[in-house]
Enzyme design. Structure first.
Site, PDB file in Angstrom:
ATOM      1  N   GLU A  84     118.595  67.633  18.727  1.00  0.00           N
ATOM      2  CA  GLU A  84     120.029  67.883  18.876  1.00  0.00           C
ATOM      3  C   GLU A  84     120.862  67.219  17.776  1.00  0.00           C
ATOM      4  OE1 GLU A  84     120.377  68.740  23.673  1.00  0.00           O
ATOM      5  OE2 GLU A  84     120.152  66.670  23.050  1.00  0.00           O
TER       6      GLU A  84
ATOM      7  N   ASP B 260     118.658  78.059  27.970  1.00  0.00           N
ATOM      8  CA  ASP B 260     117.890  78.681  29.068  1.00  0.00           C
ATOM      9  C   ASP B 260     118.868  78.898  30.216  1.00  0.00           C
ATOM     10  OD1 ASP B 260     117.324  75.483  29.113  1.00  0.00           O
ATOM     11  OD2 ASP B 260     117.671  76.263  31.136  1.00  0.00           O
TER      12      ASP B 260
ATOM     13  N   MET C  45     121.572  66.964  31.410  1.00  0.00           N
ATOM     14  CA  MET C  45     121.105  65.687  31.947  1.00  0.00           C
ATOM     15  C   MET C  45     121.815  64.450  31.377  1.00  0.00           C
ATOM     16  SD  MET C  45     117.035  66.758  32.019  1.00  0.00           S
ATOM     17  CE  MET C  45     116.503  65.343  32.968  1.00  0.00           C
ATOM     18  N   GLU C  46     122.886  64.643  30.594  1.00  0.00           N
ATOM     19  CA  GLU C  46     123.556  63.475  29.979  1.00  0.00           C
ATOM     20  C   GLU C  46     125.076  63.499  30.004  1.00  0.00           C
ATOM     21  OE1 GLU C  46     121.477  65.463  28.060  1.00  0.00           O
ATOM     22  OE2 GLU C  46     119.627  64.344  28.456  1.00  0.00           O
TER      23      GLU C  46
ATOM     24  N   GLY D 206     121.388  74.341  30.305  1.00  0.00           N
ATOM     25  CA  GLY D 206     121.025  75.507  31.085  1.00  0.00           C
ATOM     26  C   GLY D 206     122.293  76.215  31.521  1.00  0.00           C
TER      27      GLY D 206
HETATM   28  C1  4EZ Z   1     118.965  67.748  29.050  1.00  0.00           C
HETATM   29  N1  4EZ Z   1     118.539  68.856  28.246  1.00  0.00           N
HETATM   30  C2  4EZ Z   1     117.154  69.219  28.494  1.00  0.00           C
HETATM   31  C3  4EZ Z   1     116.115  68.199  28.265  1.00  0.00           C
HETATM   32  C4  4EZ Z   1     114.734  68.744  28.510  1.00  0.00           C
HETATM   33  C5  4EZ Z   1     112.304  68.436  28.036  1.00  0.00           C
HETATM   34  C6  4EZ Z   1     111.305  67.467  27.468  1.00  0.00           C
HETATM   35  C7  4EZ Z   1     119.454  70.026  28.335  1.00  0.00           C
HETATM   36  C8  4EZ Z   1     118.995  71.149  29.219  1.00  0.00           C
HETATM   37  C9  4EZ Z   1     118.757  71.097  30.592  1.00  0.00           C
HETATM   38  N2  4EZ Z   1     118.842  70.082  31.497  1.00  0.00           N
HETATM   39  C10 4EZ Z   1     118.722  72.422  28.821  1.00  0.00           C
HETATM   40  N3  4EZ Z   1     118.345  73.189  29.874  1.00  0.00           N
HETATM   41  C11 4EZ Z   1     118.344  72.390  30.984  1.00  0.00           C
HETATM   42  C12 4EZ Z   1     118.009  72.614  32.332  1.00  0.00           C
HETATM   43  N4  4EZ Z   1     117.587  73.813  32.742  1.00  0.00           N
HETATM   44  N5  4EZ Z   1     118.100  71.579  33.211  1.00  0.00           N
HETATM   45  C13 4EZ Z   1     118.515  70.365  32.781  1.00  0.00           C
HETATM   46  O1  4EZ Z   1     120.284  67.463  28.858  1.00  0.00           O
HETATM   47  C14 4EZ Z   1     113.646  67.829  28.147  1.00  0.00           C
END
Ligand code: 4EZ
Length: 230
Positions: free
Chosen positions: A12, A196, A172-173, A78
């Site tokens: 990122e 996604d 998640m942040e 997401g």
């Molecule tokens: C968290 N980030 C994903 C981290 C994934 C994998 C090793 C963003 C994110 C997200 N968070 C993108 N899609 C998501 C989803 N479906 N649920 C939660 O900030 C790490």
């Protein structure tokens, strides 16, 4: 002005560092903080690692140790709403923690006593972003972003988060960074490009679109830096 740019994952912030070319780095509290000059501003840049705890540490350090006067978060999320497609940009109007639950005491989901369910982002930064989107000819959605320490890959969980918080995207942040900035009275902005749609395919889509969507978000954030203080 000293501006913090943070992401959760290396992917990122890599496009930001690549655009800067020259920067210095310093380790502190388990992260590497990159410093650079860009468009007449001093920047401090870092990725926190995933989740609310790590992102709160990083945001706090950027403010307390590096003197950040504003914070811009760039990353992926997401999508919840049907109109949000992979690669689309959404800025948070407000953020909440979807995994906070003390409902046993009669409190609403996401509520912590002496706090609030939602924390709003800075309205000047949102207005600036809206102008930039028009100038760049890109669509920028605005909505509620729900944060929790879970990678959501289930239509049921996603539907619950949408219904409970009226959320448009999840990650998640964001809400933990919002909480830090709010408590330090630092203006902040959270931008996410959709990687996604948080359903059964989320893991596969995330792996496929992390890099391209992170790039979309990073490019927009750099435009914002150029125009902050104009
Ligand atoms: C968290 N980030 C994903 C981290 C994934 C994998 C090793 C963003 C994110 C997200 N968070 C993108 N899609 C998501 C989803 N479906 N649920 C939660 O900030 C790490």
């Amino acid at each position: 002005m000293k501006i913090a740019i943070m992401g959760a994952m290396r992917e990122e912030i890599d496009p930001i560092l690549a655009a800067l070319g020259e920067y210095t780095s310093e380790e502190h509290a388990g992260n590497v903080f990159y410093s650079a000059q860009y468009a007449g501003h001093e920047l401090v840049i870092a990725y926190s690692k995933i989740g609310k705890v790590f992102s709160a540490i990083t945001a706090s350090v950027m403010i307390e140790r590096f003197g950040a006067q504003a914070l811009l978060f760039s990353g992926v999320a997401g999508g919840i709403g049907k109109e949000l497609k992979i690669g689309d940009l959404i800025m948070a109007s407000a953020l909440c923690q979807h995994d906070v639950d003390i409902t046993a005491f009669g409190h609403p989901y996401g509520f912590i006593p002496e706090g609030s369910v939602m924390i709003e982002t800075d309205s000047d930064l949102r207005s600036l972003a809206a102008e930039i989107a028009v100038d760049m000819g890109v669509e920028l959605y605005e909505g509620i972003i729900a944060t929790g320490d879970q990678f959501v890959a289930s239509s049921e969980r996603k539907a619950w988060i949408e219904k409970t918080f009226n959320a448009d995207a999840l990650e998640m942040e964001g809400a933990s960074v919002a909480c830090v900035c709010h408590n330090f009275s630092i203006p902040f902005f959270v931008l996410r490009a959709i990687s996604d749609t948080a359903d059964g395919e989320a893991g596969i889509d995330f792996d496929a679109f992390l890099q391209s969507s992170a790039q979309v978000s990073a490019k927009f954030i750099l435009e914002m830096v150029k125009r902050i203080g104009d």
